[in-house]
Write an enzyme that holds these catalytic residues in place. Sequence first.
Site, PDB file in Angstrom:
ATOM      1  N   CYS A 125       0.680   0.071  -9.093  1.00 61.95           N
ATOM      2  CA  CYS A 125       1.826   0.620  -8.346  1.00 61.95           C
ATOM      3  C   CYS A 125       3.035   0.826  -9.244  1.00 61.95           C
ATOM      4  O   CYS A 125       3.838   1.717  -8.996  1.00 61.95           O
ATOM      5  CB  CYS A 125       2.181  -0.289  -7.190  1.00 61.95           C
ATOM      6  SG  CYS A 125       2.458  -1.986  -7.689  1.00 61.95           S
TER       7      CYS A 125
ATOM      8  N   GLU B 117       5.704  -3.309   0.551  1.00 61.27           N
ATOM      9  CA  GLU B 117       5.586  -3.146  -0.899  1.00 61.27           C
ATOM     10  C   GLU B 117       4.852  -1.830  -1.111  1.00 61.27           C
ATOM     11  O   GLU B 117       3.628  -1.778  -1.025  1.00 61.27           O
ATOM     12  CB  GLU B 117       4.795  -4.318  -1.511  1.00 61.27           C
ATOM     13  CG  GLU B 117       5.412  -5.692  -1.273  1.00 61.27           C
ATOM     14  CD  GLU B 117       6.672  -5.932  -2.093  1.00 61.27           C
ATOM     15  OE1 GLU B 117       6.893  -5.188  -3.075  1.00 61.27           O
ATOM     16  OE2 GLU B 117       7.436  -6.853  -1.761  1.00 61.27           O
TER      17      GLU B 117
ATOM     18  N   GLY C  10       0.840  -1.203   0.000  1.00 63.59           N
ATOM     19  CA  GLY C  10       0.000   0.000   0.000  1.00 63.59           C
ATOM     20  C   GLY C  10       0.866   1.240   0.000  1.00 63.59           C
ATOM     21  O   GLY C  10       2.027   1.193  -0.425  1.00 63.59           O
TER      22      GLY C  10
ATOM     23  N   VAL D 213       0.790   4.576   5.505  1.00 62.05           N
ATOM     24  CA  VAL D 213       0.410   3.431   6.338  1.00 62.05           C
ATOM     25  C   VAL D 213       1.612   2.490   6.521  1.00 62.05           C
ATOM     26  O   VAL D 213       1.763   1.865   7.576  1.00 62.05           O
ATOM     27  CB  VAL D 213      -0.818   2.693   5.746  1.00 62.05           C
ATOM     28  CG1 VAL D 213      -1.170   1.475   6.583  1.00 62.05           C
ATOM     29  CG2 VAL D 213      -2.013   3.635   5.663  1.00 62.05           C
ATOM     30  N   GLY D 214       2.488   2.446   5.539  1.00 64.62           N
ATOM     31  CA  GLY D 214       3.707   1.642   5.661  1.00 64.62           C
ATOM     32  C   GLY D 214       4.484   2.017   6.928  1.00 64.62           C
ATOM     33  O   GLY D 214       4.996   1.150   7.643  1.00 64.62           O
TER      34      GLY D 214
HETATM   35  P1  NAD Z   1      -5.329   1.133   1.070  1.00 67.15           P
HETATM   36  O1  NAD Z   1      -5.888   2.458   1.465  1.00 67.15           O
HETATM   37  O2  NAD Z   1      -6.280   0.075   0.620  1.00 67.15           O
HETATM   38  O3  NAD Z   1      -4.509   0.639   2.338  1.00 67.15           O
HETATM   39  C1  NAD Z   1      -3.846  -0.579   2.359  1.00 67.15           C
HETATM   40  C2  NAD Z   1      -4.186  -1.267   3.667  1.00 67.15           C
HETATM   41  O4  NAD Z   1      -3.828  -0.427   4.762  1.00 67.15           O
HETATM   42  C3  NAD Z   1      -5.681  -1.588   3.831  1.00 67.15           C
HETATM   43  O5  NAD Z   1      -5.828  -2.931   4.189  1.00 67.15           O
HETATM   44  C4  NAD Z   1      -6.131  -0.623   4.909  1.00 67.15           C
HETATM   45  O6  NAD Z   1      -7.126  -1.187   5.735  1.00 67.15           O
HETATM   46  C5  NAD Z   1      -4.876  -0.372   5.704  1.00 67.15           C
HETATM   47  N1  NAD Z   1      -4.906   0.942   6.370  1.00 67.15           N
HETATM   48  C6  NAD Z   1      -5.359   2.125   5.845  1.00 67.15           C
HETATM   49  N2  NAD Z   1      -5.202   3.131   6.747  1.00 67.15           N
HETATM   50  C7  NAD Z   1      -4.650   2.571   7.853  1.00 67.15           C
HETATM   51  C8  NAD Z   1      -4.249   3.073   9.140  1.00 67.15           C
HETATM   52  N3  NAD Z   1      -4.386   4.363   9.464  1.00 67.15           N
HETATM   53  N4  NAD Z   1      -3.713   2.216  10.031  1.00 67.15           N
HETATM   54  C9  NAD Z   1      -3.558   0.903   9.721  1.00 67.15           C
HETATM   55  N5  NAD Z   1      -3.929   0.370   8.527  1.00 67.15           N
HETATM   56  C10 NAD Z   1      -4.467   1.173   7.628  1.00 67.15           C
HETATM   57  O7  NAD Z   1      -4.260   1.246  -0.050  1.00 67.15           O
HETATM   58  P2  NAD Z   1      -3.457   2.507  -0.511  1.00 67.15           P
HETATM   59  O8  NAD Z   1      -2.437   2.841   0.521  1.00 67.15           O
HETATM   60  O9  NAD Z   1      -4.371   3.578  -0.994  1.00 67.15           O
HETATM   61  O10 NAD Z   1      -2.762   1.845  -1.806  1.00 67.15           O
HETATM   62  C11 NAD Z   1      -2.236   2.613  -2.794  1.00 67.15           C
HETATM   63  C12 NAD Z   1      -0.739   2.678  -2.638  1.00 67.15           C
HETATM   64  O11 NAD Z   1      -0.216   1.377  -2.631  1.00 67.15           O
HETATM   65  C13 NAD Z   1      -0.039   3.398  -3.778  1.00 67.15           C
HETATM   66  O12 NAD Z   1       0.957   4.223  -3.249  1.00 67.15           O
HETATM   67  C14 NAD Z   1       0.583   2.264  -4.569  1.00 67.15           C
HETATM   68  O13 NAD Z   1       1.718   2.638  -5.300  1.00 67.15           O
HETATM   69  C15 NAD Z   1       0.890   1.284  -3.493  1.00 67.15           C
HETATM   70  N6  NAD Z   1       0.937  -0.068  -4.028  1.00 67.15           N
HETATM   71  C16 NAD Z   1       2.110  -0.734  -4.017  1.00 67.15           C
HETATM   72  C17 NAD Z   1       2.173  -2.012  -4.553  1.00 67.15           C
HETATM   73  C18 NAD Z   1       3.437  -2.820  -4.566  1.00 67.15           C
HETATM   74  O14 NAD Z   1       3.364  -4.001  -4.896  1.00 67.15           O
HETATM   75  N7  NAD Z   1       4.578  -2.265  -4.226  1.00 67.15           N
HETATM   76  C19 NAD Z   1       1.032  -2.571  -5.097  1.00 67.15           C
HETATM   77  C20 NAD Z   1      -0.148  -1.861  -5.082  1.00 67.15           C
HETATM   78  C21 NAD Z   1      -0.182  -0.606  -4.525  1.00 67.15           C
END
Ligand code: NAD
Length: 465
Positions: free
Chosen positions: A250, A216, A194, A198-199
């Site tokens: 991503c 990731e 993601g 959040v990472g």
């Molecule tokens: P998202 O909002 O769905 O979040 C991912 C997860 O984090 C979810 O399960 C969500 O419940 C959890 N989450 C959200 N907020 C949180 C918090 N405050 N505390 C704890 N957990 C929480 O996904 P996103 O972040 O919008 O995804 C998009 C991003 O992901 C982009 O930056 C994209 O580049 C990246 N991405 C990376 C890859 C990869 O393989 N490297 C793949 C897809 C997406």
Amino acid sequence: MSDEPNEGTGGWTERIEALRGSTSLLHEASARSERLKRLEDHLREHEVEYATALTADLGKSATEAWLTEIGFVIGQSRYARRHLREWMRPRRVSLPAVARPGRGRVVPTPLGVVCVIAPWNYPLHLALAPVVAAVAAGNSVVVKPSELAPRTAELIAANLPSVLGTDICEVVTGGAEVTAALLTERFDHLFYTGGGRVGRIVMEAASRHLTPVTLELGGRSPAVVCADADLSVTARRLVWGKFVNAGQTCVAPDHVVVERAIADRLTSLIAAEIEAAFGSDASMSADYGRIVNTHHVDRLEGLIRESGATTVIGGQIDRDSRFVAPTVLVEPDPSSSVLADEIFGPILPIVVVDDLDSELRRMAEGPTPLALYVFTGSDQRARQVLEKVPSGGAVINHTLLHLAVHELPFGGMGESGHGSYHGRSGFDRLSHLRSVLQRPTRPDPRIAYPPYGRVAQRLLRRLTG
Ligand code: NAD
């Protein structure tokens, strides 16, 4: 598992402990293979249901749903089954004189319980591909699908535990609060895909239990087009990589950096390829996806509006149907958000440069992207670009395709994350690579132990260092 912590069957802690205890069930390769095969069979049998959910969540066509989600996971799983015995086999290492005679091996062992936290953009693929790696490595899993792709999350929650076995798999559904609560539990690995915000939360939570983490993440993956590139193929491959899943990938080429001499020609070829792929009105194309929610539609609308660029093609938006047309922006304002933030949508800015080398230096100083794409007819030029700009992965003369190669580890570096998976790299990432040295008890020369005499000192110095 309930999405409320510590309810029902006694709470998450006990359930996670039970899952940890079950990893002994996956001791043999045959047991792991059998679970993975069940997952493949299930996905094949229920392909239409999953494709329908993906269409509801993201407007994915059946072809895209198969290529980038269902078929992708099946492919990863089949590959893992085919190579499992080879990956699990202890790896012999040679011994230095000081450890001889003896036998040194690296033995992959399971970690325990892997928690997979998935995003919404490839909601099936990014939840299940890490699960394949985790089960192949002999672990139990807790999966938290993204709440922003609710139909797919529902299907995963309804099916995955029974398909893989409730003894080794649990699914938790819910939003940020549920994920935050889940993160207080002790896992043996956290596998998060993601955004970086959040990472950071995940990594901080992991430190409490010293849990290893794979992140990731995303970032702005640039495509560099050199003057000697084959422009018509470049345009087609850029359009494909950018607009699959309506740009919500991503590793989508975020923006194009192009040498001035070829900029106009490349731009018109890209516009022509968009029309060839999706017609003059992409909202009518069965192969063009939708934006995940209106929040992101508004965000993308703002990026276009404030870009200060010429819109060569696209720009149409229909908020109600979450449609954003494939859009090409030429020479946006260098300080605009479309050139500062990850776009994550169907907007392709074209940045025209007079001096590619100084642009590459500037790129190298920024956050490390997840992918780097270089289009050139010269191997030497491609090598130079790759040397100058670090990235998680790189493709020369195409986009996205490195994901499809099982033996290429997929992952980021710096701001785009750390730790890789796919194929053997996923197996290794979710295994503990245990070092085992075995020695016979004899010979056991007394001279190797203190007090060290002069002969022993000389001998030991020669055998070590
Ligand atoms: P998202 O909002 O769905 O979040 C991912 C997860 O984090 C979810 O399960 C969500 O419940 C959890 N989450 C959200 N907020 C949180 C918090 N405050 N505390 C704890 N957990 C929480 O996904 P996103 O972040 O919008 O995804 C998009 C991003 O992901 C982009 O930056 C994209 O580049 C990246 N991405 C990376 C890859 C990869 O393989 N490297 C793949 C897809 C997406």
